[in-house]
Design a protein around this motif. Structure first.
Motif, short mmCIF file in Angstrom:
data_model
loop_
_atom_site.label_atom_id
_atom_site.label_comp_id
_atom_site.label_asym_id
_atom_site.label_seq_id
_atom_site.Cartn_x
_atom_site.Cartn_y
_atom_site.Cartn_z
N PRO A 52 -7.66 6.32 -11.72
CA PRO A 52 -8.26 5.84 -10.47
C PRO A 52 -8.07 6.81 -9.31
N GLU A 53 -7.11 7.74 -9.47
CA GLU A 53 -6.90 8.76 -8.45
C GLU A 53 -6.42 10.02 -9.13
N ILE A 54 -7.01 11.13 -8.71
CA ILE A 54 -6.49 12.44 -9.11
C ILE A 54 -6.81 13.36 -7.94
N PHE A 94 -7.67 16.08 4.61
CA PHE A 94 -7.34 16.59 3.28
C PHE A 94 -5.86 16.38 3.01
N ASN A 95 -5.54 15.85 1.85
CA ASN A 95 -4.13 15.56 1.55
C ASN A 95 -3.43 16.70 0.81
N TYR A 96 -3.89 17.94 1.04
CA TYR A 96 -3.17 19.09 0.52
C TYR A 96 -1.70 18.99 0.92
N LYS A 118 0.88 -1.17 0.00
CA LYS A 118 0.00 0.00 0.00
C LYS A 118 0.92 1.22 0.00
N ASN A 119 0.93 1.97 -1.11
CA ASN A 119 1.94 3.03 -1.30
C ASN A 119 3.32 2.42 -1.01
N THR A 120 3.51 1.22 -1.42
CA THR A 120 4.69 0.36 -1.27
C THR A 120 4.79 -0.32 0.11
N ASN A 138 -1.92 -1.52 -3.94
CA ASN A 138 -2.02 -0.09 -4.20
C ASN A 138 -0.65 0.55 -4.33
N GLU A 139 -0.42 1.21 -5.45
CA GLU A 139 0.87 1.90 -5.69
C GLU A 139 2.04 1.05 -5.24
N VAL A 140 2.22 -0.07 -5.95
CA VAL A 140 3.28 -1.01 -5.56
C VAL A 140 4.65 -0.47 -5.95
C1 N0T Z 1 -1.99 8.04 -3.04
C2 N0T Z 1 -2.82 8.85 -2.06
C3 N0T Z 1 -3.28 7.85 -1.02
C4 N0T Z 1 3.85 14.84 -7.12
C5 N0T Z 1 -2.22 10.07 -1.41
C6 N0T Z 1 -0.03 9.29 -3.68
C7 N0T Z 1 -3.61 6.68 -1.91
C8 N0T Z 1 -2.37 6.57 -2.74
N1 N0T Z 1 -0.58 8.20 -2.95
O1 N0T Z 1 -3.21 10.73 -0.64
O2 N0T Z 1 -2.31 7.51 -0.10
O3 N0T Z 1 -3.90 5.48 -1.24
O4 N0T Z 1 -2.61 5.75 -3.85
C9 N0T Z 1 1.47 9.38 -3.56
C10 N0T Z 1 1.93 10.70 -4.13
C11 N0T Z 1 3.39 10.89 -4.02
C12 N0T Z 1 3.81 12.35 -4.21
C13 N0T Z 1 3.64 12.86 -5.62
C14 N0T Z 1 4.18 14.27 -5.79
#
Ligand code: N0T
Length: 527
Positions: free
Chosen positions: A323-325, A357-359, A109-111, A179-181
């Motif tokens: 799937p994510e933005i 919020f992930n700002y 999950k995010n590695t 997720n984000e492996v």
């Molecule tokens: C995403 C999300 C969640 C340009 C972040 C992004 C979700 C995961 N990770 O809220 O954790 O589960 O898939 C990572 C972004 C890295 C920084 C990019 C900078």
């Protein structure tokens, strides 16, 4: 269990992806479907926080929710499975008229391994972490751990079995294993087991697919050997899950990528090495044929990078799905860019009322403008969801979103050009009124459109904060003109005429600002 892959219980068709002439459709209930999604926050995968999801999704007119199921919640004790959240999710999604994309938060999950059960986290002998080059433990599970794969796969297959047995109506339309492996700050596992594989030959399936000569990882891949190696073995691991999962219920399965600057050579230390970034999709395709697609998670606000990321995942062998933005307003305009590239789905991240919020990745808060940015777009597409998905599967499409610098974008479709320009008042050119204010959306990161070419001379489009102009392409006879502009809506798959646009509404381009509508433009030539 299933007589043919496409047919499930109740005679219903299992959702799947169809591809034809380089275009793709997500088929749900037997017809093309456009996923207007929202992903919940990471810890909203429990019954209580799930209650705070539905109003938010309704407010943006989403038809689909993306929700994690964590390994730690499915199998808290080894061999004991708890499906209560999965059932709650199915029940509530149905009650709120939403489809589901299930996110399996397993080994990665995010590695990281945070979503694994305690009995995995705490047993590094059975479930080994990667080793760094200097022999330290790295907080990411190794893709070479046979016991990790066996346990992760067993739990994932329990989930798929539960879905097969409790979701004959296909509320779940897609599945994302992991997720984000990959791995940050460690391009691959440097354990003895991994090193032995790394010194061995690159599997022939991979060299063949990439049309490279045989050899070991270093000789075949040079500087990118570590990352290529981890990409292959991570993808092979996920192939095991996807293949076995699809044998239980053949839902579309995809992987998502954490991204870096698509214009710079990828630094294997800072990227999630092993993940399906745009430059390694070919490795993923060779390693994991059971996966339907790789997908970009977009948290980069810059238009040049976003357009490039979208391009990299738009391929004849890979349907574009976002799937994510980020859920900040300025990302919403990229919906148009994605649709124009034939996207089968789009989902801002963090769409619930969890007070998180992930700002700076996404929004700072849900103010009205932020909600409206997504709602206006999902609203107009939602009202034509089925016909649009069908049209986009069969016809050329093009999308434009305001680039950061506001330059107009244009394309040629057959004999005609379509130009989208941004930041203008509806009535005429700014130069005519040197003393007039510029519009509020002049500098704002808003604006975009999507168009489909229905036939040689017919176009269907919508958008917002945009001026659209149609004209004869360069080199075509100069007698081309707009013959008619109709506004309408869809009833079922049928176009219903509402009015003709003329006069001010057409004299200075076709302007849509705050209320996206569907317009059909007929071009022609006078004699
Ligand atoms: C995403 C999300 C969640 C340009 C972040 C992004 C979700 C995961 N990770 O809220 O954790 O589960 O898939 C990572 C972004 C890295 C920084 C990019 C900078």
């Amino acid at each position: 269990l299933l007589a043919t892959p496409a047919l499930a219980q109740n005679g219903g068709q299992v959702p799947h992806i169809e591809s034809k002439n380089g275009r793709h459709a997500l088929i749900v209930d037997g017809a093309p479907f456009l996923m207007l999604g929202g992903q919940v926050n990471n810890s909203s995968n429990y019954a209580a926080p799930l209650k705070q999801v539905w109003d938010r999704l309704d407010s943006i007119h989403a038809n689909t929710v993306e929700v994690p199921v964590a390994w730690e919640q499915l199998e808290p004790k080894e061999g004991q499975f708890d499906y209560s959240f999965v059932q709650t999710l199915l029940d509530e999604a149905r009650a709120h008229d939403k489809r589901i994309v299930l996110l399996w938060f397993g080994a990665w999950k995010n590695t990281g391994l945070a979503y694994t059960p305690d009995w995995v986290k705490l047993d590094n002998r059975r479930f080994p972490r990667m080793k760094t080059a200097d022999g330290k433990d790295h907080g990411v599970l190794s893709p070479h751990g046979a016991a990790t794969l066996a346990a992760d796969k067993r739990a994932f297959l329990k989930l798929m079995t539960y879905v097969r047995d409790h979701d004959a109506q296909n509320t779940v339309i897609m599945v994302q294993p992991e997720n984000e492996v990959g791995s940050y700050q460690n391009p691959r596992d440097f354990s003895a087991t991994a090193q032995k594989l790394f010194d061995g030959p690159v599997p022939a399936e991979l060299t063949r697919a990439l049309r490279k000569p045989a050899g070991n990882w270093k000789s075949v891949f040079g500087d990118t050997a570590d990352r290529s190696f981890n990409t292959w073995y991570t993808a092979r691991y996920i192939e095991e899950l996807a293949k076995a999962g699809k044998a239980i219920k053949p839902l579309p399965m995809y992987v998502n990528a954490s991204l870096t600057d698509p214009y710079k050579p990828v630094d294997p230390m800072s990227v999630s090495s092993g993940g399906p970034q745009g430059d390694v999709i070919d490795i993923w395709k060779a390693a994991a044929p059971s996966l339907d697609l790789a997908a970009p998670d977009i948290y980069d606000r810059g238009s040049r990078n976003v357009f490039k990321h979208l391009d990299l995942y738009t391929r004849p062998d890979n349907a574009l799905m976002v799937p994510e933005i980020g859920n900040a307003a300025e990302y919403a305009r990229y919906f148009w860019s994605a649709l124009g590239r034939g996207a089968i789905g789009f989902a801002p991240f963090g769409m619930d009322d969890a007070d998180y919020f992930n700002y700076p990745l996404g929004a700072k808060s849900f103010d009205d403008a932020t909600i409206h940015a997504f709602a206006s777009k999902f609203g107009v597409l939602g009202a034509a969801m089925r016909p649009w998905a069908k049209i986009a599967f069969a016809h050329p499409t093009w999308g434009a979103a305001r680039p950061d610098d506001g330059t107009p974008l244009s394309t040629t479709m057959g004999d005609w050009t379509v130009t989208a320009s941004f930041g203008q008042w509806q009535f005429g050119q700014r130069e005519w009124f040197p003393n007039a204010d510029t519009p509020a959306w002049d500098k704002a990161m808003v604006g975009g459109m999507v168009v489909a070419q229905l036939s040689a001379n017919e176009f269907l489009f919508t958008g917002d904060h945009v001026r659209v102009q149609f004209g004869a392409r360069e080199g075509a006879p100069a007698n081309g003109m707009i013959v008619k502009v109709e506004e309408g809506h869809f009833e079922g798959d049928n176009w219903v005429f509402d009015r003709i646009w003329n006069g001010d509404q057409t004299d200075y381009g076709l302007n849509i600002i705050d209320k996206p509508v569907w317009l059909k433009v007929t071009m022609g030539r006078y004699r």
